[in-house]
Write a protein that holds these residues in place. Structure first.
Motif, PDB file in Angstrom:
ATOM      1  N   SER A 111      -4.179  -6.076   7.001  1.00 23.51           N
ATOM      2  CA  SER A 111      -4.144  -4.480   7.481  1.00 23.51           C
ATOM      3  C   SER A 111      -4.625  -3.953   6.244  1.00 23.51           C
ATOM      4  O   SER A 111      -5.273  -2.726   6.523  1.00 23.51           O
ATOM      5  CB  SER A 111      -2.596  -4.317   7.733  1.00 23.51           C
ATOM      6  N   ALA A 112      -4.465  -4.187   5.061  1.00 21.70           N
ATOM      7  CA  ALA A 112      -4.685  -3.480   3.812  1.00 21.70           C
ATOM      8  C   ALA A 112      -6.203  -3.435   3.829  1.00 21.70           C
ATOM      9  O   ALA A 112      -6.782  -2.095   3.492  1.00 21.70           O
ATOM     10  CB  ALA A 112      -4.220  -3.999   2.658  1.00 21.70           C
TER      11      ALA A 112
ATOM     12  N   SER B  23       0.214  -1.614   2.822  1.00 20.64           N
ATOM     13  CA  SER B  23       0.130  -2.695   3.330  1.00 20.64           C
ATOM     14  C   SER B  23      -0.084  -3.788   2.463  1.00 20.64           C
ATOM     15  O   SER B  23       0.513  -4.993   2.584  1.00 20.64           O
ATOM     16  CB  SER B  23      -1.198  -2.741   4.497  1.00 20.64           C
ATOM     17  N   PHE B  24      -0.796  -3.378   1.274  1.00 22.10           N
ATOM     18  CA  PHE B  24      -0.936  -4.652   0.391  1.00 22.10           C
ATOM     19  C   PHE B  24       0.241  -4.764  -0.255  1.00 22.10           C
ATOM     20  O   PHE B  24       0.652  -6.043  -0.429  1.00 22.10           O
ATOM     21  CB  PHE B  24      -2.010  -3.862  -0.782  1.00 22.10           C
ATOM     22  N   ARG B  25       1.269  -3.591  -0.835  1.00 24.83           N
ATOM     23  CA  ARG B  25       2.482  -4.220  -1.196  1.00 24.83           C
ATOM     24  C   ARG B  25       3.456  -4.796  -0.347  1.00 24.83           C
ATOM     25  O   ARG B  25       4.418  -5.739  -0.621  1.00 24.83           O
ATOM     26  CB  ARG B  25       3.049  -2.718  -1.803  1.00 24.83           C
ATOM     27  N   ALA B  26       3.251  -4.694   1.017  1.00 21.13           N
ATOM     28  CA  ALA B  26       3.751  -5.490   1.944  1.00 21.13           C
ATOM     29  C   ALA B  26       3.344  -6.963   2.246  1.00 21.13           C
ATOM     30  O   ALA B  26       3.955  -7.561   3.165  1.00 21.13           O
ATOM     31  CB  ALA B  26       4.061  -4.753   3.368  1.00 21.13           C
TER      32      ALA B  26
ATOM     33  N   ASP C  94      -3.793   5.464   1.057  1.00 21.34           N
ATOM     34  CA  ASP C  94      -2.190   5.165   1.338  1.00 21.34           C
ATOM     35  C   ASP C  94      -1.768   4.033   2.119  1.00 21.34           C
ATOM     36  O   ASP C  94      -0.880   3.050   1.529  1.00 21.34           O
ATOM     37  CB  ASP C  94      -1.405   6.380   1.600  1.00 21.34           C
ATOM     38  N   LEU C  95      -2.281   3.942   3.355  1.00 20.43           N
ATOM     39  CA  LEU C  95      -1.848   2.877   4.255  1.00 20.43           C
ATOM     40  C   LEU C  95      -2.405   1.669   3.715  1.00 20.43           C
ATOM     41  O   LEU C  95      -1.557   0.730   4.051  1.00 20.43           O
ATOM     42  CB  LEU C  95      -2.323   3.234   5.481  1.00 20.43           C
TER      43      LEU C  95
END
Length: 348
Positions: free
Chosen positions: A271-272, A263-266, A258-259
C-alpha cells in the motif's frame, strides 16, 4: 520517536511542508515522518501563492478584502484607512517572516481598533496575533490569545458550532497535542469532528475545515503510533481534498505521501508503494516540484525495504536531482542516505 513539538517549531512558508525525520538504527526503523503546521484561518483573509513564483517565495496577494470582513462599506475606506492599512502591513510582514515587525504592527492596529471602539477590528487583531504566535511556536502565548478570541466570539452570540469557533477549537487541540497533553488534544479533536459533522457540506470552507480536522487528527494518531486510526482520518482528509482541490493538486500529493508513510510504518509496504507512486504521478504534473523530491526519496525507501534495488536507486537519484534543483536539503539528504543503503545491500 522524535517529539512533535520539536518538529513543528519552525514557520512553514506554505500551508503544508515536509519535515522528514531519520532514525538510522535499522531499516524498519527508518521513518520519514512529515508533520506540518499549516494555517488556514477562516477568520483572516485568505492568501494565494503567485503562479509566477516557486514554492517558498514571498509574493502574496490578500484575496479577501479586510474592509469587507470588518463589515465596512466602500465609502468608509478613507475613514478607517489607518486600521486597514496597518492590518495589511502586519499581514505582509507575517508573510515575509518579519515576525517582530508584524507583532508591532498588530499591537498598533489593536490600539487603533480599541480607540475606534471597533469590536470586529479588535477581534480580528487578536486572531492575527494568535496565529502569529501559533506559527512561531509560542504555544502558551497562542493558547491564551485563541482562548480570548473564542471568548469574544461566544460572548457576542456566535453559536458553538460556528465554523470560526470550531476552527479556533481545532487550533487549541493542536496546541494541546504539541504540549503533550494527549487527553485534552483527543477530546478537542473529537469535539471538533462532532460539531462540524452536520455542517461539513454547507460550503467549501466547511468542507475544507472538515478535511483539516481529519488531517490533524491523523497526525495526532501518528504521534501516538496508532497507524490504523491515522489511516482512517488520512483517507477522509484525502477524500475531502479531492472534492475541493481536485485529484491532481499539490495537497492531494502531500496527503498521498502521508498515506504512504503511514502504511510504511504499519509495515504494509504494498500500500505504501501504491500511495507514493500515485503521489509521484501527481507531482510530475505540477508546475512546482519543490517537494516532489522528498516523495521520490520516500518511494525509494519503500522499494529498498522490498528489495527492489534498481527501481529504488532510480527513484532516489531523481529525488536528489529535484532536491538539488529546488534547494531542498531534506530531499537531498534522504536520497543520499537511501542510495548509501542500496550500495550496502547490493554489496552483500
Amino acid at each position: 520517536m522524535f517529539k512533535i513539538g520539536k518538529i513543528l517549531c519552525s514557520v512553514p512558508k506554505t500551508r503544508r511542508i515536509f519535515y522528514p525525520l531519520v532514525h538510522k538504527v535499522a531499516l524498519k526503523g527508518f521513518v520519514i515522518q512529515k508533520m506540518r503546521l499549516y494555517n488556514q484561518s477562516f477568520l483572516r483573509p485568505k492568501t494565494r501563492k503567485s503562479p509566477n513564483n516557486t514554492f517558498g517565495s514571498v509574493s502574496i496577494t490578500v484575496a479577501l478584502s479586510i474592509l469587507t470582513w470588518l463589515g465596512f462599506q466602500k465609502d468608509d475606506d478613507e475613514k478607517e484607512s489607518e486600521l486597514i492599512m496597518t492590518l495589511k502591513r502586519a499581514i505582509l510582514c507575517t508573510q515575509r517572516e518579519e515576525f517582530n515587525k508584524a507583532e508591532q504592527m498588530l499591537h498598533l492596529a489593536l490600539r487603533i481598533a480599541q480607540q475606534q471602539q471597533n469590536e470586529q477590528g479588535v477581534l480580528y487583531c487578536y486572531d492575527l496575533m494568535a496565529n502569529l504566535a501559533f506559527n512561531s511556536c509560542e504555544l502558551d502565548k497562542a493558547e491564551k490569545l485563541f482562548v480570548s478570541v473564542l471568548q469574544m466570539l461566544l460572548s457576542s452570540g456566535t453559536p458553538e458550532d460556528d465554523i470560526r469557533v470550531i476552527h479556533i477549537s481545532l487550533k487549541l487541540a493542536r496546541i494541546c497535542q504539541l504540549k503533550a497533553n494527549k487527553e485534552r488534544a483527543d477530546l478537542g479533536y473529537r469535539w471538533c469532528l462532532e460539531k462540524i459533522e452536520s455542517h461539513r457540506n454547507d460550503n467549501e470552507d466547511a468542507k475544507l475545515l472538515y478535511g483539516v480536522i481529519n488531517d490533524w487528527y491523523a497526525q495526532y494518531w501518528l504521534d501516538n503510533d496508532d497507524m490504523s486510526k491515522a489511516i482512517i482520518h488520512l483517507n477522509e482528509a484525502y477524500k475531502v481534498c479531492n472534492e475541493t482541490k481536485g485529484i491532481n493538486s499539490e495537497k492531494s500529493m502531500l496527503l498521498l505521501n502521508d498515506l504512504g508513510i503511514t502504511s510504511f510504518r504499519a509495515e504494509d509496504y504494498n500500500s505504501a508503494e501504491k500511495f507514493l507512486k500515485e503521489a509521484v504521478l501527481i507531482g510530475n504534473q505540477l508546475e512546482d516540484k519543490s517537494h516532489l523530491g522528498v516523495v521520490h526519496a520516500n518511494l525509494g525507501l519503500i522499494l529498498l525495504q522490498k528489495g527492489v534495488y534498481g527501481e529504488a536507486e532510480r527513484s532516489c537519484k531523481e529525488g536528489r536531482r529535484l532536491g538539488t534543483s529546488y534547494e531542498n536539503t531534506e530531499s537531498i539528504e534522504q536520497s543520499n542516505y537511501c542510495l548509501d543503503q542500496i550500495k550496502m545491500n547490493m554489496g552483500k
